[in-house]
Design an enzyme around this catalytic site. Structure first.
Site, mmCIF file in Angstrom:
data_model
loop_
_atom_site.group_PDB
_atom_site.id
_atom_site.type_symbol
_atom_site.label_atom_id
_atom_site.label_comp_id
_atom_site.label_asym_id
_atom_site.label_seq_id
_atom_site.Cartn_x
_atom_site.Cartn_y
_atom_site.Cartn_z
ATOM 1 N N MET A 1 44.283 43.195 31.361
ATOM 2 C CA MET A 1 44.768 42.777 29.940
ATOM 3 C C MET A 1 43.454 42.686 29.035
ATOM 4 S SD MET A 1 48.037 40.386 30.572
ATOM 5 C CE MET A 1 47.322 39.260 31.063
ATOM 6 N N HIS B 1 36.039 42.365 36.108
ATOM 7 C CA HIS B 1 36.569 43.643 35.868
ATOM 8 C C HIS B 1 35.929 44.793 36.299
ATOM 9 C CE1 HIS B 1 39.220 41.153 32.804
ATOM 10 N NE2 HIS B 1 40.183 41.699 33.658
ATOM 11 N N GLN C 1 49.928 37.897 42.999
ATOM 12 C CA GLN C 1 50.169 39.152 42.345
ATOM 13 C C GLN C 1 49.655 40.243 43.045
ATOM 14 O OE1 GLN C 1 49.211 40.166 37.893
ATOM 15 N NE2 GLN C 1 47.142 41.015 38.801
ATOM 16 N N SER D 1 37.440 34.675 35.077
ATOM 17 C CA SER D 1 38.544 35.101 34.587
ATOM 18 C C SER D 1 38.553 35.082 33.040
ATOM 19 C CB SER D 1 39.571 33.605 34.738
ATOM 20 O OG SER D 1 40.613 33.886 33.820
ATOM 21 N N SER D 2 39.472 35.847 32.248
ATOM 22 C CA SER D 2 39.484 36.080 30.921
ATOM 23 C C SER D 2 39.531 34.523 30.142
ATOM 24 C CB SER D 2 40.448 37.132 30.560
ATOM 25 O OG SER D 2 40.280 38.279 31.060
HETATM 26 O O1 PAF Z 1 46.026 40.710 36.534
HETATM 27 C C1 PAF Z 1 46.196 40.979 35.286
HETATM 28 O O2 PAF Z 1 45.406 41.289 34.450
HETATM 29 C C2 PAF Z 1 47.587 41.510 34.826
HETATM 30 O O3 PAF Z 1 48.559 40.677 35.383
HETATM 31 C C3 PAF Z 1 48.090 42.967 35.117
HETATM 32 C C4 PAF Z 1 47.927 43.426 36.591
HETATM 33 C C5 PAF Z 1 46.899 43.726 34.282
HETATM 34 C C6 PAF Z 1 49.513 43.206 34.574
HETATM 35 O O4 PAF Z 1 49.554 43.189 33.296
#
Ligand code: PAF
Length: 285
Positions: free
Chosen positions: A28, A35, A153, A185-186
């Site tokens: 996102m 990332h 997730q 984390s963002s």
């Molecule tokens: O983990 C994230 O940043 C989001 O939940 C994802 C997997 C990109 C889905 O929007």
């Protein structure tokens, strides 16, 4: 590195470069070293890599949270251009590209989406499943890379892939931490300086749990955590659970555990207004 905003551009790129299906890193945006470690991992394993940047409205149960989610597209592209190769690409779609009409699909992951984050963020995982499945349909990757910080997730996406995308390998990547242990984390960008200063306590608390887990019962671990977090000014615990790493069922007693399973201590809390999550693998016996 190429930058695309439409499904047509992605399809055109595949026709032109005749590469293998890419490794995929969905994000996102508001990118950080965590990332980049997913992207690097994809680059070492895949001939072509795709990164998506899309703040998905359907996974936010709180409209204020969606509004305030950090958006830093220029910085994101500049970070990615330092690691991505010529045929690799960034996909930055508009909301209309991802959702040409309302997405009314309802996903049911059994117990997986009914505990922890699922309980506290109703509809969140439905939104995640909607966007990830849309992105999988557009990018058609051979593998997709997810961080273990969002442990629930990751488990749900593995289940989504098992049911609907058996050709996509889901690769779990280790949590990246700041020097003081705070999981990257963002959302960390939004912490007030005084909360950021104290946020290393979260991982220290989890390590404390891991250290005492063999001797203590689950309710003792819970008291330890709620005690520690309540002593940090401005912090408020939302939940702490010891969960089965496969089916995510939270344990009440150590007697419920089985020898052949993995267990994770999972925490969610507010540092001021900012919600943070983290987890650590633990051995209870
Ligand atoms: O983990 C994230 O940043 C989001 O939940 C994802 C997997 C990109 C889905 O929007």
């Amino acid at each position: 590195m190429k930058v695309f905003t439409t499904t047509g551009e992605v399809a055109g790129h595949y026709l032109k470069c005749r590469c293998e299906a890419p490794g995929f890193v969905p994000t996102m945006g508001a990118l950080h070293e965590g990332h980049l470690s997913l992207v690097r991992s994809a680059i070492t394993k895949c001939q072509m890599v795709a990164v998506s940047i899309f703040v998905n409205p359907t996974q936010f149960n709180d409209p204020e949270d969606l509004k305030k989610y950090p958006r830093t597209p220029e910085e994101d592209l500049s970070m990615l251009s330092g690691v991505m190769r010529n045929d690799d690409f960034v996909f930055m779609p508009s909301p209309e590209e991802i959702y040409p009409g309302p997405d009314t699909r309802r996903f049911d992951f059994g117990t997986l989406d009914k505990v922890m984050e699922g309980l506290h963020r109703p509809g969140h995982f439905n939104g995640v499943a909607q966007v990830v499945s849309r992105l999988f349909d557009i990018i058609k990757p051979s593998s997709a890379f997810f961080g273990q910080k969002d442990f629930q997730q990751l488990t749900i996406i593995k289940e989504l892939a098992r049911r609907s995308y058996p050709g996509i390998r889901i690769v779990a990547c280790p949590i990246k931490r700041e020097k003081d242990g705070l999981a990257m984390s963002s959302r960390n960008k939004r912490l007030l300086p005084e909360h950021r200063e104290r946020a290393g306590e979260i991982y220290k608390t989890l390590k404390g749990v891991a250290g005492m887990a063999r001797e203590k019962e689950i309710d003792e671990l819970k008291s330890f955590v709620s005690d520690r977090i309540s002593k940090i000014p401005g912090f408020r615990l939302e939940y702490f659970e010891v969960a089965d790493g496969g089916n995510l069922t939270p344990l009440n007693m150590k007697s419920e555990m089985a020898d052949n399973r993995r267990y994770y201590a999972c925490i969610a809390l507010f540092a001021g207004e900012i919600r943070l999550i983290d987890n650590i693998r633990i051995s209870l016996r």
